[in-house]
Design an enzyme around this catalytic site. Structure first.
Site, short mmCIF file in Angstrom:
data_model
loop_
_atom_site.label_atom_id
_atom_site.label_comp_id
_atom_site.label_asym_id
_atom_site.label_seq_id
_atom_site.Cartn_x
_atom_site.Cartn_y
_atom_site.Cartn_z
CB SER A 193 -0.95 -0.05 1.19
OG SER A 193 -2.00 0.87 1.05
CG ASP A 195 -6.90 -2.99 -3.23
OD1 ASP A 195 -7.64 -2.35 -2.47
OD2 ASP A 195 -5.66 -2.96 -3.19
CG HIS A 254 -5.53 -2.88 0.24
ND1 HIS A 254 -4.92 -2.21 -0.80
CD2 HIS A 254 -5.01 -2.34 1.39
CE1 HIS A 254 -4.09 -1.30 -0.32
NE2 HIS A 254 -4.11 -1.37 1.00
#
Length: 317
Positions: free
Chosen positions: A140, A251, A282
Site C-alpha cells: 500500500s 481491491d 488489498h
C-alpha cells in the site's frame, strides 16, 4: 482413537514450524528504535536472500494487523518457508505514537524512510543473510514509497510493490470515500456526516496554502506538503534495479486504475514485472466480488500464489 486428531494437529504444527525460525530483535538505536522479528528459513543452508517489509499508512504493528488479518506475518513466514529471510518491525508511529502525536514536522522521512534504512542495514550485518541480495517489499503506502526508498538505500536487490497507489494521495482517498459512501453499514446520518468530514479535509489537502498549519486527517501539514511533491511513477521509471508490481483486482483501496498507470508507465521496461490477481483484495487475501471493509473482520491468509510469485522472483534475481 480420540487422540488421533490431536496427534495430526501436533504433527502438522511441528512440520510448519520447521519451515521457518523466528527471533525478535531491535531495528535502529536510541530514542526511535523499534521492535522487530526476523524470520529465516528452517530448512536448507544460508546465507539467504532477504527482504524488509514496509507498512501501509497509519500506525501498524510488525504483522500489519488489519482487524482479524496479519498479512505481514503471513508474508514473512511464507517467504521464509520458500528460502527468503524476512525482517518486519513495528512502525514508528505505532511504537512511539504518543511521542509523535503532536509532531508538527513529521514527514515520510521520519515515518517510513529512517526505519526502513535501519532495517536494511541490520540485515546486511547478519551472517545468515546475503547482504548483496536484500530487497524491499512495500505494501500500500509502503509500495508507493518503495521507488523513493530505492533511490535512498544503495545497492538494493530490487523492490516489490504490493497494492501501491500511483496517483496523488488525495485522489486515492476521494475514490475510497465514494465507494464507502455506498456501503450499507454507512447509511446512518452519523456515518454519512463522518464521511462528509473526511471529504472536506481532502478538499483542503488539494488546495494547501502557504500559510496553512496544524493537522489534516491526523497528520501535520508538513506531511501532506511532502506528498504533494512526490511522484511515484516518475521515481520508478528512473530505476534500473528489478521491480515487481503486484495487484489484487478486488481491491477497493488501491484499485486497478493505479495498476493500469503502473503498467502504462513501466510496462515496457525490461527490469519490471507486473501481475494482477482476479480473486485477491488489498491484503492479498482471496475472495469473491469486490472487496468490502467488513471482509477484513474475517481472518484470512495472504494468497500462496502471491507468496510463490514473490519468492520465485527474489530467488531469480
Amino acid at each position: 482413537m480420540r487422540l488421533w486428531p490431536a496427534l495430526v494437529l501436533s504433527t502438522l504444527t511441528a512440520a510448519l514450524a520447521a519451515d521457518f525460525v523466528e527471533r525478535d530483535l531491535t531495528v535502529g538505536a536510541g530514542e526511535w528504535a523499534v521492535s522487530g522479528t526476523l524470520t529465516t528459513p528452517g530448512k536448507g543452508k544460508g546465507p539467504w536472500p532477504a527482504a524488509v517489509l514496509v507498512h501501509g499508512s497509519g500506525p501498524q504493528d510488525r504483522d500489519s494487523t488489519v482487524a482479524a488479518n496479519k498479512p505481514f506475518r503471513d508474508l514473512a513466514q511464507g517467504l521464509a518457508a520458500r528460502g527468503v529471510a524476512v525482517l518486519r518491525y513495528d512502525k514508528r508511529t505505532f511504537q512511539h505514537r504518543d511521542r509523535l502525536a503532536a509532531a508538527t514536522d513529521m514527514t515520510p522521512q521520519e515515518e517510513v524512510f529512517d526505519d526502513a534504512a535501519e532495517a536494511v542495514a541490520l540485515l546486511r550485518k547478519l551472517p545468515e543473510v546475503n547482504g548483496e541480495r536484500v530487497f524491499i517489499i512495500g505494501h500500500s503506502m509502503g509500495g508507493t514509497l518503495a521507488p523513493r526508498l530505492a533511490t535512498t538505500i544503495p545497492k538494493l536487490g530490487g523492490i516489490v510493490l504490493l497494492a501501491a497507489a500511483a496517483r496523488p494521495v488525495a485522489d486515492t482517498v476521494v475514490e475510497q470515500i465514494a465507494y464507502l459512501r455506498t456501503q450499507p453499514e454507512n447509511q446512518s446520518p452519523e456515518a454519512q456526516a463522518k464521511i462528509a468530514g473526511i471529504e472536506a479535509a481532502v478538499a483542503k489537502l488539494k488546495e494547501l496554502k502557504q500559510d496553512d498549519a496544524g493537522f489534516i486527517l491526523g497528520a501535520p501539514v508538513a506531511y501532506w506538503r511532502w506528498w504533494a511533491r512526490y511522484d511515484p511513477l516518475a521515481e520508478a521509471s528512473k530505476l534500473e534495479i528489478p521491480v515487481l508490481v503486484l495487484q489484487g483486482e478486488r481491491d477497493y483501496q488501491v484499485t486497478m486504475t493505479d495498476f493500469d498507470l503502473w503498467k502504462k508507465k513501466l510496462g515496457g521496461k525490461s527490469n519490471v514485472t507486473l501481475k494482477s490477481y482476479a480473486d485477491l483484495n488489498h491484503l492479498f487475501v482471496a475472495g469473491r466480488g469486490r472487496s468490502k471493509p467488513a471482509e477484513y473482520l474475517s481472518a484470512g491468509k495472504v494468497s500462496g500464489k502471491a507468496i510463490e510469485e514473490i519468492a520465485g522472483w527474489i530467488q531469480a534475481r
